[in-house]
Design a protein around this motif. Structure first.
Motif, PDB file in Angstrom:
ATOM      1  N   LEU A   8       4.865 -34.494  25.444  1.00  0.00           N
ATOM      2  CA  LEU A   8       5.133 -34.529  26.756  1.00  0.00           C
ATOM      3  C   LEU A   8       6.106 -33.713  26.971  1.00  0.00           C
ATOM      4  O   LEU A   8       7.255 -33.487  26.402  1.00  0.00           O
ATOM      5  CB  LEU A   8       5.700 -36.050  26.986  1.00  0.00           C
ATOM      6  CG  LEU A   8       5.980 -36.547  28.084  1.00  0.00           C
ATOM      7  CD1 LEU A   8       4.451 -36.699  29.071  1.00  0.00           C
ATOM      8  CD2 LEU A   8       6.734 -37.826  28.231  1.00  0.00           C
ATOM      9  N   LEU A  27       2.143 -43.941  28.038  1.00  0.00           N
ATOM     10  CA  LEU A  27       3.236 -42.984  27.932  1.00  0.00           C
ATOM     11  C   LEU A  27       4.384 -43.872  28.656  1.00  0.00           C
ATOM     12  O   LEU A  27       4.365 -44.401  29.593  1.00  0.00           O
ATOM     13  CB  LEU A  27       2.770 -41.856  29.066  1.00  0.00           C
ATOM     14  CG  LEU A  27       1.922 -40.726  28.430  1.00  0.00           C
ATOM     15  CD1 LEU A  27       1.996 -39.427  29.556  1.00  0.00           C
ATOM     16  CD2 LEU A  27       2.596 -40.056  27.239  1.00  0.00           C
ATOM     17  N   LEU A  29       7.876 -43.343  30.259  1.00  0.00           N
ATOM     18  CA  LEU A  29       8.681 -42.220  30.684  1.00  0.00           C
ATOM     19  C   LEU A  29      10.076 -42.465  30.629  1.00  0.00           C
ATOM     20  O   LEU A  29      10.487 -43.579  30.766  1.00  0.00           O
ATOM     21  CB  LEU A  29       8.050 -41.989  32.091  1.00  0.00           C
ATOM     22  CG  LEU A  29       6.549 -41.754  32.340  1.00  0.00           C
ATOM     23  CD1 LEU A  29       6.247 -41.449  33.946  1.00  0.00           C
ATOM     24  CD2 LEU A  29       6.310 -40.627  31.734  1.00  0.00           C
ATOM     25  N   LEU A  47       6.919 -34.738  34.584  1.00  0.00           N
ATOM     26  CA  LEU A  47       6.533 -34.493  33.066  1.00  0.00           C
ATOM     27  C   LEU A  47       4.904 -34.259  32.880  1.00  0.00           C
ATOM     28  O   LEU A  47       4.238 -34.919  33.705  1.00  0.00           O
ATOM     29  CB  LEU A  47       6.940 -35.769  32.308  1.00  0.00           C
ATOM     30  CG  LEU A  47       8.682 -35.965  32.474  1.00  0.00           C
ATOM     31  CD1 LEU A  47       8.800 -37.372  31.480  1.00  0.00           C
ATOM     32  CD2 LEU A  47       9.377 -34.928  31.921  1.00  0.00           C
ATOM     33  N   LEU A  49       1.287 -34.023  30.062  1.00  0.00           N
ATOM     34  CA  LEU A  49       0.845 -34.531  28.573  1.00  0.00           C
ATOM     35  C   LEU A  49       0.134 -33.184  28.445  1.00  0.00           C
ATOM     36  O   LEU A  49      -0.879 -33.030  29.099  1.00  0.00           O
ATOM     37  CB  LEU A  49       0.250 -35.740  28.617  1.00  0.00           C
ATOM     38  CG  LEU A  49      -0.357 -35.986  27.227  1.00  0.00           C
ATOM     39  CD1 LEU A  49       0.695 -36.406  26.384  1.00  0.00           C
ATOM     40  CD2 LEU A  49      -1.347 -37.308  27.423  1.00  0.00           C
TER      41      LEU A  49
END
Length: 222
Positions: A8, A27, A29, A47, A49
């Motif tokens: 990430l 995910l 965050l 962000l 991946l």
């Protein structure tokens, strides 16, 4: 370069926020939000991946890790960690190479010797047996054992030696001594060759000198 997992990444500066061995199902965050079944390459609140790669190829066995750098590739949606390498200290390499010489010496000394077309084993147990046979031969010769006589060890039977191909060769006392001398000479030659190589290694003042020394080459044969 190999794939090492997933990352990430902060898309604004390319820093790695989290690393995953497998593609995550969820995910989490930094802002507290969660993304279920995230898509590879997709962005979430700045962000992204991405696929993670590892470039970990030391130039030689004498290089060790000196750290690593991360490079974010926004176009191909990946993050690559590249390990940097430094040479080990010269003294460390010299010690390790001398140990390699010792192992090569012992391996070669156990490779066997050829006498009259037959290969005789020269591992440590075999050398001990040869030395024992030589002692008997010395006594027998002193007692008058003649060349060609294979019944000289006091047992009343022919004196035979099992060779590397598992056949038995009959030996008179003189040939037994010849075998023992050949085995001793071969072992001495291996020891002296290793000694000379270690002298070269220890005298080296640069890695380039050590690069030119092949610890497995040039060993005596018999």
């Amino acid at each position: 370069m190999t794939q090492s997992g997933y990352s990430l990444v902060n898309t604004s500066n390319g820093t790695e926020i989290e690393q995953y061995g497998n593609l995550p199902n969820i995910l989490s965050l930094p802002n507290g939000n969660q993304v279920h079944c995230p898509a590879l390459g997709a962005s979430y609140s700045g962000l992204r991946l991405v696929t993670r790669f590892l470039n970990n190829n030391p130039p030689s066995q004498w290089h060790v890790s000196g750290g690593s750098t991360l490079a974010y590739d926004a176009v191909n949606a990946n993050l690559t960690e590249t390990v940097t390498f430094v040479l080990v200290p010269l003294a460390t390499r010299q010690t390790a190479m001398c140990a390699q010489v010792d192992r090569a010496r012992d391996t070669q000394a156990a490779a066997g010797i050829t006498l009259n077309g037959k290969l005789y084993q020269t591992d440590s147990d075999s050398r001990e047996n040869i030395a024992g046979g030589a002692q008997l031969a010395v006594l027998a010769i002193a007692g008058g054992a003649l060349p060609g006589n294979t019944k000289w060890d006091g047992s009343g039977s022919d004196f035979g030696w099992i060779t590397a191909d598992n056949s038995i060769v009959l030996l008179d006392a003189q040939t037994m001594l010849t075998l023992a001398k050949a085995a001793a000479e071969f072992k001495k030659n291996c020891i002296m060759y290793g000694y000379g190589m270690k002298q070269q290694i220890n005298a080296a003042t640069a890695h380039t000198t050590l690069d030119a020394i092949n610890v497995t080459a040039g060993w005596p044969t018999a």
